[in-house]
Write a protein that holds these residues in place. Structure first.
Motif, short mmCIF file in Angstrom:
data_model
loop_
_atom_site.label_atom_id
_atom_site.label_comp_id
_atom_site.label_asym_id
_atom_site.label_seq_id
_atom_site.Cartn_x
_atom_site.Cartn_y
_atom_site.Cartn_z
N GLN A 116 13.89 59.66 1.36
CA GLN A 116 13.71 59.01 2.67
C GLN A 116 15.01 58.33 3.12
OE1 GLN A 116 9.86 57.07 2.86
NE2 GLN A 116 10.35 56.03 4.77
N LEU A 121 3.85 46.87 6.59
CA LEU A 121 2.52 47.48 6.54
C LEU A 121 1.45 46.47 6.89
CD1 LEU A 121 2.63 49.68 3.29
CD2 LEU A 121 3.06 50.34 5.65
N PRO A 178 8.00 51.91 14.36
CA PRO A 178 7.64 52.46 13.04
C PRO A 178 8.59 53.55 12.56
CG PRO A 178 5.69 52.25 14.40
CD PRO A 178 6.85 51.85 15.26
N ALA A 179 9.02 54.42 13.47
CA ALA A 179 9.91 55.52 13.07
C ALA A 179 11.26 54.99 12.59
CB ALA A 179 10.10 56.48 14.22
N GLY A 236 8.69 69.24 11.49
CA GLY A 236 8.97 68.97 10.09
C GLY A 236 9.80 70.03 9.39
N ALA A 284 10.92 53.17 9.19
CA ALA A 284 10.83 54.13 8.09
C ALA A 284 12.19 54.62 7.64
CB ALA A 284 9.96 55.31 8.50
N TYR A 322 10.43 62.91 6.27
CA TYR A 322 9.58 62.79 7.45
C TYR A 322 10.24 62.03 8.62
CZ TYR A 322 5.42 62.03 10.28
OH TYR A 322 4.53 62.00 11.31
N PRO A 323 10.79 60.84 8.39
CA PRO A 323 11.35 60.12 9.55
C PRO A 323 12.60 60.78 10.13
CG PRO A 323 11.11 58.67 7.64
CD PRO A 323 10.91 60.06 7.17
N SER A 369 13.19 64.37 10.05
CA SER A 369 13.07 65.76 10.47
C SER A 369 12.48 65.87 11.88
CB SER A 369 12.21 66.54 9.47
OG SER A 369 10.92 65.98 9.41
N GLY A 370 12.55 67.07 12.44
CA GLY A 370 12.11 67.31 13.81
C GLY A 370 10.60 67.28 13.96
N TRP A 371 10.10 67.63 15.14
CA TRP A 371 8.67 67.43 15.42
C TRP A 371 7.77 68.32 14.58
CZ3 TRP A 371 5.75 71.40 17.69
CH2 TRP A 371 6.49 72.47 18.17
#
Lengths: 334, 349
Positions: B173, B69, B89-90, B127, B93, B120-121, B123-125
């Protein structure tokens, strides 16, 4: 809710300064050939475009307001917080108050104030300039709250410039400008409506695509980052689509307040969720409904007078919001 | 023997490693404030690491730097062999999840949606959650025992509950490393213990590496496999908790203004050492609490028998009895209150 929406739409088309029976309105909408030509003209050229504009404006302002509230995690944020509306106003003021370049006055008088392409162009450029300024400054900032403050300050500066301009302008010109600031749904017809609709569809689509981002931003910048969101890029996307929506709508209809702040709260209360995949279409529904109701009230059913829409949105909408939020005794979502 | 050691070493899977890491933050435009330099740290799978240190020594800066971060000043952070800067970043995560001190004010969010945001990291576009996502979420809810309030809104949770929910989100996550910044800060004692025990079990069961910054010295000593002890000025001591106690690192880090770390008890002694010395004999619960009471009254507890003042605590059928011996004169008391009143009257010799 959808049924309510259809009913409000039909009612909005049916009511106006010239009385047309509800049945006749339905007849014209279903089979236009059989109808009275005067009525046909009124419905097709005036009332239908106006109602459609109300739909488009309701969607666009509500969605952009929702995005701003989520991005800045602030219940008072709305489409106007970034100074985009102010920028549009500056553009219009520039044209209207620049004391009589003959062409501008001519085109205003000829085409009506809000229907003028010149005005639309001026306010689009104004909104775009301010948006560019905000985006440029915000791209170097880390904190969304600072972006919010910068946006509000730029808005203030812009309004000050307009005020100075007004101070030195002739009263007739100021009057014209003031009328523009009341907002109007009536001036958007034909090609303009098509362009406005396309603009709002693009803006709303971008917003819907970023609904996952918006969900993550609910937890704040740091959590969003820890989940793999590039906050600066997300912010750019969200500010971009808001600018398109708010800038476009202000350009065509003048500044229309309140809807952008109120509808997201109403939608959250009604749908009881924070998921943007549901909230964005929800805002479109609620925003459209509220805008149609406001437009119906603005025509003062049974009378010849039409009140400016910007006055009505706050007058009708505020009690609704107070009623719902006080009834639940807390501001959900924040 | 040698063989055994190498297999044990191989099982300790290195997840994160810093080499010559300097951390700091920007103050103003060109003013960089370094808080610590030359950090060589390691995190292994299945281990709980507690990061201890006084306020303002840079604990949060270190956590944020490791998690990507915040930018590193110098040196490298490697996660499973890849340098931090090389990870998108993806992807990052999917390696590190966090529980931060940030207040999540979005009261309209319900607990399940919040935990689901952990996906979030993955799942699809849009969510949308797949069945696999849902089963991971259910597992996270199960392991944190948050099942009974998944339908509640975030705003209605207590501090302890909301901390468990934030942890469940981090678990959902599904990362090999979880970093928690002062997760016990606003919790009452039972919740603190509960949370620490949960983290300890999680590390053992799921082979995650869990890094916790905390002020809970006693809890840290109990759950940590490794302690990173940070001092103001950026000096860092690392090792087993017991090692750090024995080599005096704790005393060095925390002793200030008359507050003493007592290696014998693993806790802080907040009372100034007394002028009167007393020997306490006996080793039951009553004797333990008698020592505590005497410390509070300003006595120095001496281990040696040569003191002129001594008390023997004997428990007889659950009834403790205090036998005070002063200059060969013996008095017996039946309540602690009585004993303390009389022992307090004795003038220092």
């Amino acid at each position: 809710m959808l049924a309510l929406l259809v009913f409000a739409f039909l009612l909005d088309v049916a009511l106006g300064s010239i009385h047309i029976p509800f049945k006749a309105v339905l007849g014209i909408l279903i089979s236009p050939d059989t109808a009275d030509t005067t009525w046909l003209y009124i419905i097709q050229q005036i009332r239908l475009p106006k109602a459609l504009t109300a739909v488009v404006v309701g969607c666009g302002l509500s969605v952009s307001g929702l995005q701003m509230q989520t991005l800045f995690r602030n219940p008072l944020a709305g489409p106007s917080v970034l100074g985009i509306t102010a920028g549009a106003s500056l553009g219009v003021a520039l044209v209207m108050l620049s004391a009589g370049t003959i062409t501008s006055l001519y085109s205003i008088k000829e085409l009506g104030i809000s229907g003028s392409w010149l005005i639309i162009l001026a306010s689009s450029i104004g909104a775009a300039m301010v948006m560019l300024l905000v985006v440029t400054i915000s791209s170097s900032l880390k904190d969304n709250v600072i972006v919010l403050i910068v946006g509000v300050m730029i808005g203030n500066i812009t309004f000050s410039i307009i005020s100075i301009w007004q101070y030195f302008s002739a009263p007739e010109l100021i009057k014209d400008y003031l009328i523009w600031t009341f907002g109007s749904l009536g001036g958007v017809t034909g090609d303009q409506l098509l362009i406005l609709t396309i603009v709002v569809i693009i803006g709303t689509a971008i917003s819907f695509v970023s609904s996952k981002l918006l969900d993550a931003l609910l937890l704040g910048d740091n959590y969003a980052r820890s989940m793999g969101v590039t906050v600066k890029r997300a912010r750019l996307l969200i500010i971009g689509s808001t600018s398109i929506l708010a800038g476009g709508i202000t350009a065509f209809c003048g500044p229309i307040g309140f809807i952008g702040i109120a509808v997201p709260h109403l939608t959250r209360a009604l749908f009881n969720t924070s998921n943007h995949r549901i909230l964005i279409p929800g805002c479109c529904l609620v925003g459209t409904l509220l805008m149609l109701v406001c437009d119906i009230v603005a025509q003062l059913p049974g009378s010849q007078t039409v009140l400016p829409i910007n006055v009505i949105t706050a007058l009708v909408g505020s009690p609704v919001v107070i009623w719902i939020i006080v009834g639940r005794n807390k501001l959900k979502g924040f | 023997m040698e063989q055994l050691k190498t297999t044990a070493e191989a099982e300790r899977k290195l997840l994160l490693q810093t080499t010559g890491l300097s951390i700091g933050y920007k103050q103003g435009r060109n003013n960089l404030k370094e808080v610590a330099t030359g950090l060589n740290l390691e995190m292994f799978a299945g281990e709980v690491i507690c990061l201890l240190g006084p306020n303002g020594c840079g604990k949060s800066t270190l956590l944020r730097t490791i998690a990507g971060l915040q930018e590193t000043v110098l040196g490298t952070v490697e996660i499973e062999g890849t340098e931090l800067g090389q990870l998108k970043p993806a992807l990052l995560a999917k390696k590190i999840s966090m529980v931060l001190t940030d207040n999540v004010r979005s009261g309209d969010l319900d607990v399940y949606s919040l935990i689901a945001l952990g996906r979030y990291p993955h799942s699809g576009w849009l969510g949308r959650l797949t069945t696999e996502d849902k089963s991971v979420i259910d597992q996270a809810i199960l392991s944190t025992a948050t099942g009974e309030f998944v339908d509640r809104k975030l705003a209605t949770l207590s501090d302890g509950e909301s901390q468990k929910v934030m942890l469940a989100r981090a678990i959902a996550q599904d990362t090999p490393i979880i970093i928690l910044d002062e997760p016990t800060a606003h919790l009452d004692l039972p919740s603190r213990i509960q949370l620490m025990r949960l983290l300890h079990r999680l590390a053992k069961d799921t082979k995650k590496a869990i890094l916790i910054s905390t002020h809970e010295l006693d809890l840290a000593l109990q759950v940590a496999d490794q302690i990173w002890l940070m001092q103001a000025g950026g000096h860092m001591a690392t090792g087993l908790p017991e090692e750090l106690v024995l080599n005096g690192s704790f005393a060095e880090a925390f002793n200030k203004d008359g507050i003493m770390f007592d290696p014998a008890t693993g806790s802080f002694n907040m009372h100034a050492s007394g002028v009167k010395s007393i020997t306490v004999n006996g080793d039951g619960t009553a004797a333990f609490w008698t020592r505590k009471a005497l410390l509070r009254k300003g006595f120095h507890i001496s281990g040696a028998q040569k003191e002129s003042l001594a008390v023997t605590v004997l428990e007889n059928a659950g009834q403790p009895r205090w036998t005070l011996e002063k200059d060969r004169k013996i008095t017996t008391y039946h309540t602690l209150r009585d004993f303390l009143k009389n022992v307090n009257l004795i003038e220092p010799t």
